[in-house]
Structures are given as C-alpha cells and as structure tokens.
Scaffold this motif. Structure first.
Motif, PDB file in Angstrom:
ATOM      1  N   THR A   1       0.842  -1.195   0.000  1.00 19.67           N
ATOM      2  CA  THR A   1       0.000   0.000   0.000  1.00 19.67           C
ATOM      3  C   THR A   1       0.881   1.250   0.000  1.00 19.67           C
ATOM      4  OG1 THR A   1      -1.729  -1.163   1.210  1.00 19.67           O
ATOM      5  CG2 THR A   1      -1.813   1.236   1.219  1.00 19.67           C
TER       6      THR A   1
ATOM      7  N   ALA B   1      -7.241   4.207  -4.090  1.00 12.03           N
ATOM      8  CA  ALA B   1      -8.261   3.945  -3.065  1.00 12.03           C
ATOM      9  C   ALA B   1      -8.610   5.171  -2.248  1.00 12.03           C
ATOM     10  CB  ALA B   1      -7.769   2.826  -2.142  1.00 12.03           C
TER      11      ALA B   1
ATOM     12  N   GLU C   1      -3.790   1.091  -3.264  1.00 13.93           N
ATOM     13  CA  GLU C   1      -3.848  -0.194  -2.571  1.00 13.93           C
ATOM     14  C   GLU C   1      -2.706  -1.092  -3.002  1.00 13.93           C
ATOM     15  OE1 GLU C   1      -7.624  -1.787  -3.554  1.00 13.93           O
ATOM     16  OE2 GLU C   1      -8.660  -0.809  -1.896  1.00 13.93           O
TER      17      GLU C   1
ATOM     18  N   ARG D   1      -3.650  -7.434  -3.941  1.00 17.01           N
ATOM     19  CA  ARG D   1      -4.643  -8.196  -3.177  1.00 17.01           C
ATOM     20  C   ARG D   1      -4.152  -9.629  -2.948  1.00 17.01           C
ATOM     21  NH1 ARG D   1      -9.381  -5.448  -2.824  1.00 17.01           N
ATOM     22  NH2 ARG D   1      -9.663  -3.682  -4.254  1.00 17.01           N
TER      23      ARG D   1
END
Length: 529
Positions: free
Chosen positions: A478, A501, A525, A528
């Motif tokens: 991040t 984000a 971000e 994931r």
C-alpha cells in the motif's frame, strides 16, 4: 444624544436623519427638545452650514461616553446570559503579517454573529492614541523595537527583518541578498516621514551612516507596490508581508531594519465583544482576579492559561522565513523543475494537521515559483519541532527562531512519523484538515475521499521519489503518493488508476489571483491476497 452625535459627525440634519433612519423633522424636533432641557444651543444653524457651539463642543464627549456606556451595559447583560453582543472596533496597519486578519475576523463572526465588527486602518502612533482614548478596542501595530506604547496593554506577536522590494527588471532582482550600502543610491518609495512605518527604515540607514532619497511618499502599501512594479523606485517592506506579493522581486538584506508587530488593547476592562476577540487570539485581557492574601492558590483546570491561538502561532515570523529556507532547499530536490538561477517563491495555499499532543506543528504548504517562463507550484509537507527528531538528521531542512515558541527544528514532513500518522488519520476520517491560519477551524477547501473502510497500515516509510511524487510504502505494498509538483485535476475520472483507493485534494492560488484544484496526496492499494 444619538441624534446630536449624528449631526455633529455628518455636518447636517439631512445626512444625520438618513444615518439614523428617521424623518428630518423628527430628528430636528428631538435635538431642539434636548437643547431646551439643557438651556443652551448645541448647534449654530445657517442656510449653508451647521456647526457645534461651545456648549455643543462640551456636550459631545460626554454624550459619546454615555452612549458607549449604554451599549456596553446592554452587551454585559447579553454576556451574562451567554450571548456576546455589542460592537468590536479594531485598528490595523495595512501590512499586518503575524495574524491572518480576514481569516480571524471570519472565525470571530462565526462564533459571535451578533457582534458588529468595525475595522480601521491607520498609523501605529495614531492607533495607540485611539486605543488609549477608547475609540478602538484593540489594534495591530508595526513598529521599531523599543516603540513606546504608553497607557495601553501591549503584546509582541512577532518580529522580523525588512527585505528590499524591486521591479523584476531591476539590476538587484537576480541577487540573493544585498546590504543597505548597495541600496543607498536608489530612489525609494516609502511611507510619510515621521511615521512608525517609515522610522524603521530611516533609523537603519542612519545607523549605517547612509543617506537615501525618498522621492515618493505614499499612504498605502498597494500604491507603493504598484510604483515599485513599474520601476519608479524600490521599497523596504517586512519579509512576512511580501511573501504574497506578485510582479515584484524580493532581495534579502543583511542589515535590514527590524519590525516588531504588536497587539495593543485598553488598560480598562474590555467589553464582552473585545474580551472574546482577545480570547480568540490567546491574549490575556488582564481581568484575572488574584487569590486572597495568605490563601494557598492551587491551580484548577479553569485557572490554567490556554495555549496561544494557532492563528498567531502559524503566522508568526520565523527567522529565517519559510520562503527563504525553501528557496535554498527546493533546488536540491529531484522533482524541482526550476533552472540554475534559483526559485522566486510565493505562498499559494495549503492546510494544517493538528498534533494530538499540541507540541509539533504540521503543515502542507503550497508555494509557487515564478522565476521560469511558466509558474510551477510545489507541495512541501513540513513539521516544526521544539527539539531534534532522533535519527532524522538527513531530513532536517534547518533550524529557525519562532517569535512565540523560540527555536524550531524544521523537517521534511514526509520523513516525520508524526505527519505520516496524522495523514493516515485524515484518510481514515479520524481527523480533519485545518485552516492554515485560524485555530480550531476545519478547511472546507480540502476534500478527502476513500473507497472502503477499516484501518490503514501504520508502517508507511519513504521508499523514494518517482517523477513528481514522493512515495511512502507500507506492508502489502500500500502506498501514499505525495504530489510534489501540483497540477490541476482533470475533469471527471480521467487519469484515475484502478488501484487508487483514496485522495486528499485541495486548492491553491495562481499568480494571476485565481484558484485551481488538484490532488495533494493519493492512496494506492497494495496487491490483493
């Protein structure tokens, strides 16, 4: 009495009736009735003029005091019920810099909407007299060190040196600094001889054994700057005030005159409106009740003096000044877009974040460089600390002397963990961006958006500069990307990446007086899982 005062101040019954919103016949009747009660004529009336008689001259000061006392009585009653009313009459020099006066007055009006605010500009000498006489509640002065402010309470807000202000094509415009000897042969634009604003410069030249020619005497700083801009002369003005001037060049002076900004107010107990204004500035109104003789006085929470209002703290002059230190620091940055000649900086905007402990100043400062063919606006996050930050020597810009807080250690805020923590809190919605110059006032022009919720990582660290951004990376990738070169945001979603984000956006001023909006910080971000 109000009608008599209106006639005396306007010079006629017709204009007095218009001011008081009554028919002229009714006003004339009431004045005549008062004259019969007093047994003396207050005005000599002719077809051409109305003037006070000797009796009227004697009556006027007492009438004014009686009306002011009646107004104060009404205000005191309102204050006793928790509502501040009445009139606040302030004076200020045109070049006040220690306090962002329009912003402070806006905050005051929001807090006390039933108070009528009046502002007068004038010379420091005359405003001291007016405060002493009671026609001003308080005044902001700009005076030489040691200026006598007799008969009033006086508080130093800041002090700093003057700089030379010259036209862009002046031979000194490309110099970083000069001294008074180099300026002595120039033609000057200055304030009236004998004024406190002029005395600071006159004394500095006299102390250096130099004489100068003041060819143009003006009463307002706007005309002074315009004459300098057109090359008619040079001027000496306070460094903090010149930060927002456009179309001229500033040259630091090694032996420039020193100016002290002071707030003065009456030695008599202030009205509720004036007391509220002094409280907003964090200035004591000298109404404290001392403890009874022989009694042990233990401080209660209500006895503790509140810290100075941040409208004073953040506007007080630093030595060296913020623009001066950034002029030296910016060319060393990889994202600097200027040439070899160095930047010409002016403040363009920004916002503050509050330290929960109230010990560290946190500022996101926007400055515009006008030295090149096209202006460039930079975002510079800064922290101001009262002691060195351990292990952060490489991020220290400089140390500076603050007019209220003393020595400050000034750091590149992207490298300061406190600024990063508060920026994270801003994106999480746990704090709000604050106005640069007014305490406890959120900045409505700073917009924060974020997709999703939940806490952000708490381990952001600077991993480098990429193009026009400084990148802070946390666990799982991040990122916080601080825009170092500010650019207007495109309309709509153009240019937005899928992994973005959140963002902190704000406005800044352009050299032509307009404003533009763009991103200050972007949250991206990490990958994931």
């Amino acid at each position: 009495m109000r009608y008599v005062l209106a006639v005396a101040e306007t010079g006629g019954f017709t204009r007095a009736a218009e001011r008081c919103h009554v028919a002229q016949s009714a006003l004339s009747h009431q004045v005549a009735r008062l004259e019969r009660e007093l047994g003396a004529r207050l005005f000599d009336r002719t077809s051409r003029r109305v003037r006070l008689t000797a009796a009227g001259e004697a009556f006027l000061p007492a009438a004014r005091q009686a009306l002011e006392a009646a107004g104060r009585a009404r205000a005191e009653v309102a204050a006793a019920t928790g509502e501040i009313r009445g009139t606040l009459t302030l004076g200020s020099i045109p070049t006040v810099a220690a306090v962002d006066l329009p912003a402070v007055l806006r905050e005051y009006r929001l807090r006390h909407p039933h108070v009528r605010i009046r502002l007068r500009t004038g010379s420091s000498e005359r405003m001291v007299e007016q405060v002493r006489e009671g026609t001003l509640d308080a005044a902001f002065l700009g005076v030489p060190p040691g200026f006598p402010a007799h008969g009033v309470h006086s508080h130093e807000l800041c002090r700093g040196r003057h700089v030379a202000v010259v036209a862009p094509e002046h031979p000194l415009a490309g110099e970083d600094e000069a001294d008074l000897r180099r300026l002595a042969a120039e033609v000057f634009v200055d304030f009236a001889e004998g004024s406190a604003a002029r005395a600071q410069s006159d004394r500095a030249f006299a102390a250096a054994g130099l004489r100068r020619e003041v060819a143009f005497e003006v009463s307002g700083v706007e005309l002074m700057v315009r004459m300098v801009r057109y090359g008619l002369g040079v001027a000496l003005l306070p460094e903090a005030f010149t930060a927002e001037l456009h179309g001229v060049r500033r040259v630091a002076l090694t032996d420039g005159p020193v100016r002290v900004e002071r707030l003065v107010h009456s030695r008599f107990p202030p009205s509720p409106a004036a007391a509220a204004f002094l409280a907003l500035l964090g200035t004591p109104d000298h109404r404290e009740t001392p403890p009874a003789p022989g009694a042990a006085h233990r401080a209660r929470p209500s006895d503790r003096k509140a810290p100075p209002d941040m409208s004073v703290i953040h506007r007080t002059t630093l030595t060296p000044g913020k623009l001066e230190l950034l002029t030296a620091w910016l060319p060393s940055r990889p994202w600097y877009r200027g040439g070899a000649g160095g930047p010409e900086l002016a403040k363009a905007g920004g916002f503050r974040l509050d330290d929960p402990e109230g010990e560290v100043g946190i500022e996101f400062m926007a400055v515009t460089d006008t030295a090149g063919p096209h202006p460039v606006t930079y975002l510079v996050p800064l922290t101001y600390r009262g002691a060195p930050l351990d292990g952060a020597e490489h991020t220290l810009l400089t140390t500076a002397e603050h007019g209220v807080l003393g020595r400050r250690w000034i750091y590149d805020g992207c490298q300061d963990p406190l600024l990063v923590a508060e920026l994270t809190a801003l994106l999480e919605g746990r704090t709000r961006a604050q106005h640069q110059s007014v305490s406890d006032t959120p900045d409505p022009d700073v917009h924060v958006t974020r997709t999703g919720d939940g806490p952000l990582p708490d381990d952001f660290t600077v991993t480098g500069d990429e193009g026009e951004e400084t990148v802070l990376t946390a666990s799982h990738g991040t990122q916080l990307r601080v825009r170092r070169v500010l650019r207007p945001a495109p309309a709509g979603p153009a240019g937005q990446r899928p992994d973005e984000a959140g963002r902190v956006a704000g406005i800044w001023r352009t050299p032509d007086g307009g404003t533009v909006r763009g991103d200050f910080v972007v949250l991206r971000e990490g990958p994931r899982a």
